[in-house]
Design a protein around this motif. Structure first.
Motif, PDB file in Angstrom:
ATOM      1  N   PHE A   1       0.477  -1.077   0.017  1.00 48.05           N
ATOM      2  CA  PHE A   1      -0.165   0.051   0.144  1.00 48.05           C
ATOM      3  C   PHE A   1       0.788   0.661  -0.156  1.00 48.05           C
ATOM      4  CE2 PHE A   1      -2.336   3.477   2.926  1.00 48.05           C
ATOM      5  CZ  PHE A   1      -3.119   3.843   2.145  1.00 48.05           C
ATOM      6  N   ASP A   2       0.483   2.318  -0.660  1.00 48.65           N
ATOM      7  CA  ASP A   2       1.041   3.434  -0.565  1.00 48.65           C
ATOM      8  C   ASP A   2       0.063   4.779  -1.299  1.00 48.65           C
ATOM      9  OD1 ASP A   2       3.002   5.954  -0.995  1.00 48.65           O
ATOM     10  OD2 ASP A   2       2.935   4.641  -3.635  1.00 48.65           O
ATOM     11  N   PRO A   3       0.534   5.195   0.249  1.00 48.09           N
ATOM     12  CA  PRO A   3      -0.593   6.601   0.889  1.00 48.09           C
ATOM     13  C   PRO A   3      -0.419   7.261  -0.678  1.00 48.09           C
ATOM     14  CG  PRO A   3       0.939   5.944   2.796  1.00 48.09           C
ATOM     15  CD  PRO A   3       1.381   4.899   1.604  1.00 48.09           C
ATOM     16  N   ALA A   4       0.612   7.524  -0.760  1.00 47.99           N
ATOM     17  CA  ALA A   4       1.110   8.907  -2.375  1.00 47.99           C
ATOM     18  C   ALA A   4      -0.421   8.990  -3.157  1.00 47.99           C
ATOM     19  CB  ALA A   4       2.206   8.906  -2.423  1.00 47.99           C
ATOM     20  N   LEU A   5      -0.477   7.386  -3.307  1.00 45.03           N
ATOM     21  CA  LEU A   5      -1.612   7.514  -3.890  1.00 45.03           C
ATOM     22  C   LEU A   5      -3.370   7.663  -4.736  1.00 45.03           C
ATOM     23  CD1 LEU A   5      -0.525   3.431  -5.294  1.00 45.03           C
ATOM     24  CD2 LEU A   5      -0.731   5.695  -6.553  1.00 45.03           C
ATOM     25  N   PRO A   6      -3.557   8.223  -5.221  1.00 50.19           N
ATOM     26  CA  PRO A   6      -4.591   8.687  -4.606  1.00 50.19           C
ATOM     27  C   PRO A   6      -5.891   8.483  -4.040  1.00 50.19           C
ATOM     28  CG  PRO A   6      -4.834   8.649  -7.348  1.00 50.19           C
ATOM     29  CD  PRO A   6      -3.295   8.242  -6.502  1.00 50.19           C
ATOM     30  N   PRO A   7      -6.777   9.142  -3.934  1.00 49.70           N
ATOM     31  CA  PRO A   7      -7.975   7.895  -2.974  1.00 49.70           C
ATOM     32  C   PRO A   7      -8.634   7.505  -3.800  1.00 49.70           C
ATOM     33  CG  PRO A   7      -7.981  10.980  -2.488  1.00 49.70           C
ATOM     34  CD  PRO A   7      -6.775  10.777  -3.341  1.00 49.70           C
ATOM     35  N   VAL A   8      -9.472   6.531  -3.492  1.00 51.27           N
ATOM     36  CA  VAL A   8     -10.723   6.269  -4.331  1.00 51.27           C
ATOM     37  C   VAL A   8     -11.525   7.258  -4.637  1.00 51.27           C
ATOM     38  CG1 VAL A   8     -12.464   4.612  -4.564  1.00 51.27           C
ATOM     39  CG2 VAL A   8     -10.759   4.003  -3.818  1.00 51.27           C
ATOM     40  N   PHE A   9     -11.782   7.655  -3.724  1.00 52.08           N
ATOM     41  CA  PHE A   9     -12.465   9.353  -3.454  1.00 52.08           C
ATOM     42  C   PHE A   9     -12.519   9.903  -2.944  1.00 52.08           C
ATOM     43  CE2 PHE A   9     -15.215   6.367  -1.090  1.00 52.08           C
ATOM     44  CZ  PHE A   9     -15.829   7.573   0.105  1.00 52.08           C
ATOM     45  N   ARG A  10     -13.391  11.530  -3.026  1.00 48.30           N
ATOM     46  CA  ARG A  10     -12.654  12.607  -2.096  1.00 48.30           C
ATOM     47  C   ARG A  10     -14.096  13.480  -1.106  1.00 48.30           C
ATOM     48  NH1 ARG A  10      -7.452  13.670  -4.496  1.00 48.30           N
ATOM     49  NH2 ARG A  10      -6.373  13.921  -2.701  1.00 48.30           N
ATOM     50  N   THR A  11     -14.474  13.079   0.310  1.00 48.92           N
ATOM     51  CA  THR A  11     -15.343  14.202  -0.158  1.00 48.92           C
ATOM     52  C   THR A  11     -15.327  15.053   0.832  1.00 48.92           C
ATOM     53  OG1 THR A  11     -18.059  14.058   0.498  1.00 48.92           O
ATOM     54  CG2 THR A  11     -16.261  12.406   1.418  1.00 48.92           C
ATOM     55  N   PRO A  12     -16.126  16.464   1.150  1.00 46.86           N
ATOM     56  CA  PRO A  12     -15.942  17.316   1.995  1.00 46.86           C
ATOM     57  C   PRO A  12     -17.108  17.362   3.169  1.00 46.86           C
ATOM     58  CG  PRO A  12     -17.610  18.002   0.657  1.00 46.86           C
ATOM     59  CD  PRO A  12     -17.722  16.792  -0.094  1.00 46.86           C
ATOM     60  N   THR A  13     -16.498  17.483   4.378  1.00 48.75           N
ATOM     61  CA  THR A  13     -16.987  16.961   5.814  1.00 48.75           C
ATOM     62  C   THR A  13     -18.796  17.209   6.081  1.00 48.75           C
ATOM     63  OG1 THR A  13     -15.066  17.600   7.146  1.00 48.75           O
ATOM     64  CG2 THR A  13     -17.102  17.149   8.184  1.00 48.75           C
ATOM     65  N   ASN A  14     -19.062  16.524   6.823  1.00 46.51           N
ATOM     66  CA  ASN A  14     -20.556  16.304   7.192  1.00 46.51           C
ATOM     67  C   ASN A  14     -21.848  16.100   5.577  1.00 46.51           C
ATOM     68  OD1 ASN A  14     -20.718  16.862   9.413  1.00 46.51           O
ATOM     69  ND2 ASN A  14     -20.024  18.610   9.892  1.00 46.51           N
ATOM     70  N   ARG A  15     -20.753  15.692   4.565  1.00 41.56           N
ATOM     71  CA  ARG A  15     -21.808  15.364   2.966  1.00 41.56           C
ATOM     72  C   ARG A  15     -22.342  13.465   3.449  1.00 41.56           C
ATOM     73  NH1 ARG A  15     -20.515  16.184  -3.485  1.00 41.56           N
ATOM     74  NH2 ARG A  15     -23.184  15.310  -4.073  1.00 41.56           N
ATOM     75  N   THR A  16     -23.125  13.106   3.449  1.00 43.32           N
ATOM     76  CA  THR A  16     -23.799  11.621   2.974  1.00 43.32           C
ATOM     77  C   THR A  16     -23.044  11.532   1.349  1.00 43.32           C
ATOM     78  OG1 THR A  16     -25.967  12.591   3.588  1.00 43.32           O
ATOM     79  CG2 THR A  16     -25.702  10.648   2.289  1.00 43.32           C
ATOM     80  N   VAL A  17     -23.087  10.026   2.337  1.00 42.49           N
ATOM     81  CA  VAL A  17     -21.530   9.624   0.912  1.00 42.49           C
ATOM     82  C   VAL A  17     -22.784   8.115   0.471  1.00 42.49           C
ATOM     83  CG1 VAL A  17     -19.506   8.203  -0.438  1.00 42.49           C
ATOM     84  CG2 VAL A  17     -19.294  10.159   1.283  1.00 42.49           C
TER      85      VAL A  17
END
Length: 441
Positions: A344-360
């Motif tokens: 696992f490499d934390p430098a890779l981009p995330p699967v998704f980003r979301t703002p705080t308190n938004r429903t996913v």
């Protein structure tokens, strides 16, 4: 929700199991655990190092990597945040994952907390002071180990007892042990070695109750990969918490429960059987049911003249989820989209980003040509959505089981900012643990 019948063959068992990290049912407690809870104030040292367990009937020692002393759990009482100091005494880096703790992101393994260095690496973790049954799992990076690493249950006690006369932890684990007493490490081919199941690291663990007694059971699936189903024959079981979150209490149907690896359930066992009764506890791992313990009603004096009434419903976390404005993400449990934990490499981009308190809303698909698998979300608890987005199951989860070809949708409120892991792995012993991540900003 479908309920498990222990007479069904393997295929129908897995069908009932998939998509329900819990099924209305529960497990009972072991011997009375009278050790006092640790009060917050001074950090609790947990050393991760070599130990031996005696699991074989021939008395041969089984080498393991274990956290702390010989007990499988640590208890905290009080309202101050519990503190734990980890020390790594092995020759490999170790990352501690916390099942059930939604924050803070500073203790998230690999993304917020670097692995403990070999031979003496230490880290102090201040944990949120919320009551619940949690799991500390040091197996995230297990790879070249010569012995299995064992998890440890963390209990943070609260004020609500539901009238229970005592509180029991039941940690269920699976093993593949050769005739030489050496336990195999999961993620590798096990050959034809059969599985051995233990409760609190004991092969035999009958549960003795007094007539009309109520016992709070903290059931934890500490198995390496296996999804398990338990049946408490002719026992009255009431579920009060799932995956460290309060639930709308309900009676477990037919005394059954299904637990994915790492899942936790708190439930109440009410002893309503006549004295001298010996009720089976059966475990099903998808092949066949096997008795692993019993609930024995003793001839001891009852604590009360009649069983207690059903407990009042606790106050579960808020159930409102804004599905209309949710961010929707498709996620496949395909091997190529997830990295092995050791790579696992934390430098890779995330699967998704979301703002705080938004429903996913995550639509998760396990490909048809894959094996049964489990998905574990770090950082937030989620609801399993109904097919038409018109409701959700009446409890919060952090782990979900999937059949091959199955698609499920889950929803959560991204309340905890930070970088968080997602785990997936097959349910077969030799399945690798794979990781990805997402970010709440």
């Amino acid at each position: 929700m479908k309920f498990l019948s222990f007479s069904r063959p393997r295929r129908r068992f897995l069908e009932a199991l998939a998509g329900a990290a819990i099924s209305p049912v529960l497990t009972a407690a072991g011997r009375a655990q009278t050790l006092p809870a640790r009060k917050p104030g001074n950090p609790v040292p947990l050393r991760f190092g070599p130990q031996s367990l005696y699991l074989h009937t021939e008395g041969m020692a089984t080498p393991v990597w274990q956290l702390g002393d010989g007990l499988p759990f640590t208890r905290f009482s009080g309202s101050a945040p519990p503190q734990v100091v980890f020390t790594n005494e092995t020759a490999q880096p170790v990352a501690m994952a916390f099942h059930g703790l939604d924050g803070p992101a500073s203790i998230e393994p690999l993304l917020g907390q670097p692995p403990l260095a070999p031979r003496g690496g230490t880290a102090t973790c201040e944990l949120p002071s919320r009551p619940g049954t949690f799991l500390i799992d040091p197996r995230l990076l297990s790879g070249d180990d010569d012995r299995p690493a064992l998890p440890r249950v963390l209990v943070v006690e609260g004020d609500e007892t539901f009238g229970a006369d005592r509180d029991e932890v039941l940690l269920i684990e699976d093993w593949k042990i050769g005739t030489d007493g050496v336990a195999q490490v999961a993620g590798r081919d096990s050959g034809n070695v059969p599985s051995l199941y233990t409760i609190n690291r004991r092969v035999t663990h009958d549960i003795t109750v007094r007539p009309n007694e109520r016992v709070r059971l903290r059931l934890v699936n500490g198995c390496q990969r296996c999804v398990i189903a338990l049946k408490f024959v002719d026992c009255v079981i009431t579920v009060i918490s799932v995956d460290s979150q309060p639930a709308e209490s309900f009676v477990a149907r037919d005394g059954q429960i299904v637990l994915a690896p790492g899942s936790r359930v708190d439930a109440l066992l009410d002893a309503t059987q006549p004295v001298g009764t010996r009720n089976d506890i059966l475990l099903h791992d998808g092949t066949r049911p096997v008795p692993i313990s019993h609930v024995v009603t003793s001839f001891s004096a009852p604590p009360r003249a009649a069983p207690l009434p059903p407990p009042a419903a606790p106050s579960p976390p808020p159930s409102q989820i804004d599905l209309k404005n949710a961010q929707r993400v498709d996620l496949a449990l395909e091997r190529g989209q997830w990295l092995p934990a050791m790579a696992f490499d934390p430098a890779l981009p995330p699967v998704f980003r979301t703002p705080t308190n938004r429903t996913v809303v995550l639509t998760i698909t396990n490909p048809p040509d894959s094996s049964a698998a489990t998905f574990h979300l770090h950082g937030q608890h989620f609801r399993v959505l109904d097919r038409l987005d018109d409701g959700w199951k009446p409890y919060w989860l952090d782990t979900l089981a999937f059949n091959p070809g199955q698609t499920q949708r889950i929803a959560f409120n991204a309340a905890h900012p930070g970088k968080w892991l997602m785990q997936c792995m097959g349910t077969k012993w030799n399945s690798p643990r794979r990781l990805s991540w997402y970010e709440v900003s």
